[in-house]
Design a protein around this motif. Structure first.
Motif, mmCIF file in Angstrom:
data_model
loop_
_atom_site.group_PDB
_atom_site.id
_atom_site.type_symbol
_atom_site.label_atom_id
_atom_site.label_comp_id
_atom_site.label_asym_id
_atom_site.label_seq_id
_atom_site.Cartn_x
_atom_site.Cartn_y
_atom_site.Cartn_z
ATOM 1 N N GLY A 80 1.855 3.596 -30.132
ATOM 2 C CA GLY A 80 0.589 3.481 -30.256
ATOM 3 C C GLY A 80 0.028 4.894 -30.044
ATOM 4 O O GLY A 80 0.640 5.935 -29.741
ATOM 5 N N THR A 81 -1.209 4.880 -30.047
ATOM 6 C CA THR A 81 -2.365 6.113 -29.611
ATOM 7 C C THR A 81 -2.099 6.202 -28.100
ATOM 8 O O THR A 81 -2.579 5.306 -27.466
ATOM 9 N N LYS A 82 -1.988 7.643 -27.678
ATOM 10 C CA LYS A 82 -1.897 7.961 -26.315
ATOM 11 C C LYS A 82 -3.370 8.181 -26.009
ATOM 12 O O LYS A 82 -4.278 8.676 -26.587
ATOM 13 N N ILE A 83 -3.853 7.523 -24.637
ATOM 14 C CA ILE A 83 -5.315 8.146 -24.015
ATOM 15 C C ILE A 83 -4.813 8.807 -23.040
ATOM 16 O O ILE A 83 -4.211 8.384 -22.122
ATOM 17 N N ILE A 120 -12.782 6.705 -18.595
ATOM 18 C CA ILE A 120 -11.868 6.976 -19.953
ATOM 19 C C ILE A 120 -12.064 5.760 -20.845
ATOM 20 O O ILE A 120 -11.529 4.688 -20.172
ATOM 21 N N GLU A 121 -12.283 6.138 -21.817
ATOM 22 C CA GLU A 121 -12.670 4.934 -22.779
ATOM 23 C C GLU A 121 -11.656 4.611 -23.892
ATOM 24 O O GLU A 121 -10.982 5.686 -24.321
ATOM 25 N N ALA A 122 -11.462 3.731 -24.534
ATOM 26 C CA ALA A 122 -10.275 3.332 -25.403
ATOM 27 C C ALA A 122 -11.106 4.137 -26.742
ATOM 28 O O ALA A 122 -12.349 3.718 -27.103
ATOM 29 N N ASP A 123 -10.399 4.817 -27.449
ATOM 30 C CA ASP A 123 -11.001 5.395 -28.761
ATOM 31 C C ASP A 123 -10.819 4.525 -29.979
ATOM 32 O O ASP A 123 -11.445 5.018 -31.034
ATOM 33 N N HIS A 124 -10.264 3.403 -29.833
ATOM 34 C CA HIS A 124 -10.146 2.319 -31.006
ATOM 35 C C HIS A 124 -9.567 1.201 -30.671
ATOM 36 O O HIS A 124 -9.292 0.917 -29.418
ATOM 37 N N ASP A 125 -9.875 0.127 -31.516
ATOM 38 C CA ASP A 125 -9.225 -1.232 -31.047
ATOM 39 C C ASP A 125 -8.017 -1.237 -31.060
ATOM 40 O O ASP A 125 -7.172 -0.555 -31.688
ATOM 41 N N GLY A 126 -7.242 -2.298 -30.124
ATOM 42 C CA GLY A 126 -6.080 -2.420 -30.156
ATOM 43 C C GLY A 126 -5.602 -3.199 -28.912
ATOM 44 O O GLY A 126 -6.277 -3.741 -28.132
ATOM 45 N N LYS A 127 -4.132 -3.357 -28.888
ATOM 46 C CA LYS A 127 -3.471 -3.787 -27.594
ATOM 47 C C LYS A 127 -3.015 -2.818 -26.935
ATOM 48 O O LYS A 127 -2.262 -1.774 -27.380
ATOM 49 N N VAL A 128 -3.052 -3.004 -25.490
ATOM 50 C CA VAL A 128 -2.658 -2.020 -24.456
ATOM 51 C C VAL A 128 -0.949 -2.009 -24.565
ATOM 52 O O VAL A 128 -0.383 -3.238 -24.231
ATOM 53 N N THR A 129 -0.405 -1.044 -24.998
ATOM 54 C CA THR A 129 1.315 -1.021 -25.123
ATOM 55 C C THR A 129 2.006 -0.399 -23.743
ATOM 56 O O THR A 129 3.010 -0.854 -23.428
ATOM 57 N N SER A 130 1.018 0.209 -23.055
ATOM 58 C CA SER A 130 1.733 0.745 -21.681
ATOM 59 C C SER A 130 0.579 1.420 -20.822
ATOM 60 O O SER A 130 -0.382 1.823 -21.355
ATOM 61 N N GLY A 142 -4.363 16.404 -19.883
ATOM 62 C CA GLY A 142 -3.712 16.007 -21.083
ATOM 63 C C GLY A 142 -2.404 15.009 -20.582
ATOM 64 O O GLY A 142 -1.741 14.561 -21.503
ATOM 65 N N ALA A 143 -2.547 14.542 -19.564
ATOM 66 C CA ALA A 143 -1.401 13.590 -18.999
ATOM 67 C C ALA A 143 -1.933 12.420 -19.666
ATOM 68 O O ALA A 143 -3.112 11.847 -19.895
ATOM 69 N N THR A 144 -0.737 11.547 -20.184
ATOM 70 C CA THR A 144 -1.117 10.207 -20.771
ATOM 71 C C THR A 144 -1.154 9.194 -19.872
ATOM 72 O O THR A 144 -0.636 9.077 -18.892
ATOM 73 N N LEU A 145 -2.439 8.444 -20.055
ATOM 74 C CA LEU A 145 -2.834 7.536 -19.160
ATOM 75 C C LEU A 145 -2.440 6.087 -19.306
ATOM 76 O O LEU A 145 -1.595 5.153 -18.682
ATOM 77 N N ILE A 146 -2.525 5.765 -20.747
ATOM 78 C CA ILE A 146 -2.085 4.517 -21.277
ATOM 79 C C ILE A 146 -1.876 4.746 -22.742
ATOM 80 O O ILE A 146 -2.252 5.826 -23.451
ATOM 81 N N THR A 147 -1.665 3.669 -23.466
ATOM 82 C CA THR A 147 -1.289 3.729 -24.780
ATOM 83 C C THR A 147 -1.677 2.554 -25.492
ATOM 84 O O THR A 147 -1.736 1.551 -24.830
ATOM 85 N N ILE A 148 -2.360 2.655 -26.861
ATOM 86 C CA ILE A 148 -3.033 1.536 -27.243
ATOM 87 C C ILE A 148 -2.436 1.374 -28.672
ATOM 88 O O ILE A 148 -2.265 2.434 -29.574
ATOM 89 N N GLY A 149 -1.762 0.171 -29.096
ATOM 90 C CA GLY A 149 -1.130 -0.055 -30.516
ATOM 91 C C GLY A 149 -1.926 -0.618 -31.283
ATOM 92 O O GLY A 149 -2.902 -1.164 -30.825
#
Length: 149
Positions: A80-83, A120-130, A142-149
């Motif tokens: 998914g997309t990295k936050i 720090i906000e989600a930039d799209h709808d989805g499910k947290v994958t990590s 620039g560090a990845t905090l979470i990912t949203i799929g």
């Protein structure tokens, strides 16, 4: 002005130290001015010693070891997309877990930087994958905090 090059988690940083007064250092990180508050005041010496920066992998590995001991279900970034962290700071709150559904604009992590709480906000709808951070972790820009799929 002292200038250093660092690589943290594969991300290059150029750090210039402009001035240090007491326990506050004025630095420029990748072109952005930042004031860093240190635990102790620094005494200026007329001829400061040149310190050669070393990008040690140990600090980057330390959070992973902490996460392993906490038995996190997922250590690597999920699909998914990295936050990512927009600036360096300390994680004060993680508001989501793996599997949670989030909407665009939901606060997922709170990051403290320069005595300011940053949502720090989600930039799209989805499910947290990590979820790659925990409360108290220090992260770089620039560090990845979470990912949203």
């Amino acid at each position: 002005m002292n200038k250093y090059q660092y690589k943290v988690d594969g991300i290059d940083y150029t750090v210039e130290i402009e001035d240090i007064e007491g326990n506050v250092a004025k630095v420029i990180v990748n072109g952005k001015p930042i004031e860093v508050e240190m635990a102790h005041a620094v005494t200026k010496h007329p001829h400061p010693k040149k310190v050669t920066p070393v990008a040690a992998p140990a600090p980057a590995a330390a959070p992973a070891a902490k996460e392993e001991s906490a038995a996190k279900p997922q250590m690597a970034a999920g699909p998914g997309t990295k936050i990512i962290a927009p600036l360096p700071g300390t994680i004060t709150e993680v508001k989501v877990s793996v599997g949670d559904t989030v909407k665009n604009g939901d606060t997922v992590v709170v990051l403290e930087a320069m005595k300011m709480q940053n949502n720090i906000e989600a930039d799209h709808d989805g499910k947290v994958t990590s979820v790659l951070v925990t409360r108290g972790d220090t992260v770089m820009e620039g560090a990845t905090l979470i990912t949203i799929g």
